[in-house]
Design a protein around this motif. Structure first.
Motif, PDB file in Angstrom:
ATOM      1  N   CYS A 212     -13.312 -25.993  43.291  1.00  0.00           N
ATOM      2  CA  CYS A 212     -12.100 -26.367  44.034  1.00  0.00           C
ATOM      3  C   CYS A 212     -11.644 -25.305  45.041  1.00  0.00           C
ATOM      4  CB  CYS A 212     -10.958 -26.701  43.069  1.00  0.00           C
ATOM      5  SG  CYS A 212     -10.353 -25.248  42.187  1.00  0.00           S
TER       6      CYS A 212
ATOM      7  N   ASP B 145     -11.731 -27.010  36.583  1.00  0.00           N
ATOM      8  CA  ASP B 145     -13.201 -27.095  36.656  1.00  0.00           C
ATOM      9  C   ASP B 145     -13.925 -26.269  35.594  1.00  0.00           C
ATOM     10  OD1 ASP B 145     -13.087 -28.700  39.062  1.00  0.00           O
ATOM     11  OD2 ASP B 145     -12.326 -26.861  39.983  1.00  0.00           O
TER      12      ASP B 145
ATOM     13  N   CYS C 194     -11.305 -21.869  35.733  1.00  0.00           N
ATOM     14  CA  CYS C 194     -10.343 -22.699  36.440  1.00  0.00           C
ATOM     15  C   CYS C 194      -9.878 -23.758  35.448  1.00  0.00           C
ATOM     16  CB  CYS C 194     -11.053 -23.331  37.631  1.00  0.00           C
ATOM     17  SG  CYS C 194     -10.159 -24.643  38.432  1.00  0.00           S
TER      18      CYS C 194
ATOM     19  N   CYS D 175     -12.769 -20.476  42.796  1.00  0.00           N
ATOM     20  CA  CYS D 175     -13.529 -21.342  41.906  1.00  0.00           C
ATOM     21  C   CYS D 175     -14.619 -22.014  42.738  1.00  0.00           C
ATOM     22  CB  CYS D 175     -12.594 -22.378  41.295  1.00  0.00           C
ATOM     23  SG  CYS D 175     -13.431 -23.817  40.643  1.00  0.00           S
TER      24      CYS D 175
HETATM   25 ZN   LIG Z   1     -11.585 -25.139  40.233  1.00  0.00          ZN
END
Ligand SMILES: [Zn+2]
Length: 412
Positions: A48, A87, A84, A45
């Protein structure tokens, strides 16, 4: 299957990426290569960095790559977008190109190498790229280089002005005289122009400056005095600029004397301009005799010339004290010459004497960065291709900034 393996190797494609199709079109002189991620591949991602699954794909994008023999080569891919739970949906970056570039990193690096050797228009002709694309590569290379550059104050600095274009437009240029790099380019040659450079640094950092070569130009002097500790001892007026003051005065004397003489049908000074401006040693062989005939004549110009040549001696001293003594004798001669222009030049030099004498300690001039001056000269010659000042500045950073210009894959 064979071209797929070949292109997997040539492009350096690694799992989870796969070459899925290669198409060669001899009529169009191009190879197209399709790349896509392996089924079920996961990507980090963008936020993150956790490995997450692919959600969907962008539209197909195309990147120009290094040529395959005589064929232009293009890489096609639809870049995955990850999902994600924290996110949301994020697009991944391709491993072969910089974000928003239509070229692969290898091709972009090739363009950068070519840009180092010729101007933007030349590059567009060699690689059949557009002006804007090519310019974009140069601009991005500079932005990249500047962001990677460590902030640091040069120990020996040169501040110089360069005129650009036809009008009275100037750029101020700060150089690192030891490394031979341009550190900063800013519009105009005012006090505040140079101050924007100094203002990036703390007092402690500016204390590290040993010496600064510059013209006898009040705005630069004022900026330096207000920012650099002990500037009085560190400013070194450029000896070539100082010489120019006297040389210009000789030229003025010649011009007005020529006018007076011509009125009396005396044309001795006609066509002699450069004879008086050159160093005596540089008068070309074929004009030596002609020059010998007039340099000792009872002319104001020859008197001015002798004073100029004597001032040249000033720089040859090893010790400051001796140089200072020499200057005072020279100054007496110059100011008693009854040549207005010479007197004015001598007075200017006297006002700035303290920082002419610092030369004998630091021995720096703006010509130390000779490589830079000739490169900037070259950039100016190519400048017709630069549409504005920002282009000109970027080109200076590109060619003279000593920057790390090449795109590299980020290693997270
Ligand atoms: Zn993420």
């Amino acid at each position: 299957m064979e071209d797929i393996q070949l292109y997997t190797m040539l492009l350096g494609i690694k799992y989870p990426w796969l070459v899925t199709k290669v198409q060669v079109d001899m009529a169009l002189n191009r190879v197209d290569v399709w790349v896509q991620e392996a089924e079920g591949a996961r990507f980090s991602c963008a936020v993150c960095r956790q490995e997450v699954p692919v959600h969907d794909h962008t539209e197909e994008q195309v990147w120009r790559h290094l040529d395959t023999c005589q064929l232009q080569t293009f890489v096609h891919a639809r870049l995955p977008r990850t999902k994600c739970h924290k996110d949301g949906v994020k697009q991944i970056l391709s491993p072969w190109a910089e974000p928003r570039s239509q070229f692969t990193r290898l091709f972009e690096s090739r363009l950068i190498n070519t840009l180092k050797e010729c101007d933007v228009t030349g590059v567009t002709r060699l690689w059949e790229t557009s002006w804007d694309e090519t310019w974009g590569v140069m601009q991005r290379a500079v932005t990249r280089g500047l962001s990677r550059k460590k902030k640091r104050v040069p120990q020996y600095m040169g501040v110089d002005e360069k005129s650009i274009g036809k009008g009275q437009n100037y750029e101020s240029i700060v150089c690192d005289l030891d490394r031979g790099t341009v550190e900063y380019v800013v519009d105009n040659r005012e006090q505040k122009s140079l101050e924007t450079y100094y203002r990036q640094f703390s007092q402690e950092e500016l204390e590290q400056v040993e010496a600064i070569a510059m013209d006898m130009w009040d705005p630069y002097i004022a900026a330096t005095k207000s920012y650099v500790p002990d500037a009085d001892k560190k400013i070194v007026f450029d000896r070539y600029h100082a010489m120019t003051q006297v040389t210009k005065a000789v030229d003025n004397v010649r011009r007005s004397e020529h006018k007076v003489l011509s009125a009396r049908e005396d044309f001795r000074l006609k066509g002699t301009r450069y004879l008086w401006l050159w160093n005596e040693a540089n008068v070309p062989e074929w004009r030596r005799e002609e020059f010998a005939g007039i340099k000792d004549a009872k002319l104001k110009t020859s008197r001015a010339w002798a004073i100029k040549e004597a001032f040249r001696e000033f720089w040859s001293y090893s010790y400051r004290k001796c140089a200072e003594k020499y200057f005072r004798a020279w100054y007496f001669w110059a100011t008693h010459s009854r040549l207005t222009a010479i007197i004015a030049a001598a007075k200017t030099l006297k006002v700035h004497l303290t920082n002419l004498l610092t030369y004998f300690k630091h021995r720096i001039t703006n010509a130390t960065s000779e490589g830079i001056n000739s490169k900037i000269q070259m950039i100016k010659l190519m400048a017709c291709g630069y549409r504005n000042r920002e282009h000109y500045k970027a080109a200076i950073y590109f060619h003279c900034g000593g920057l790390d210009l090449y795109p590299r894959a980020e290693t997270a």
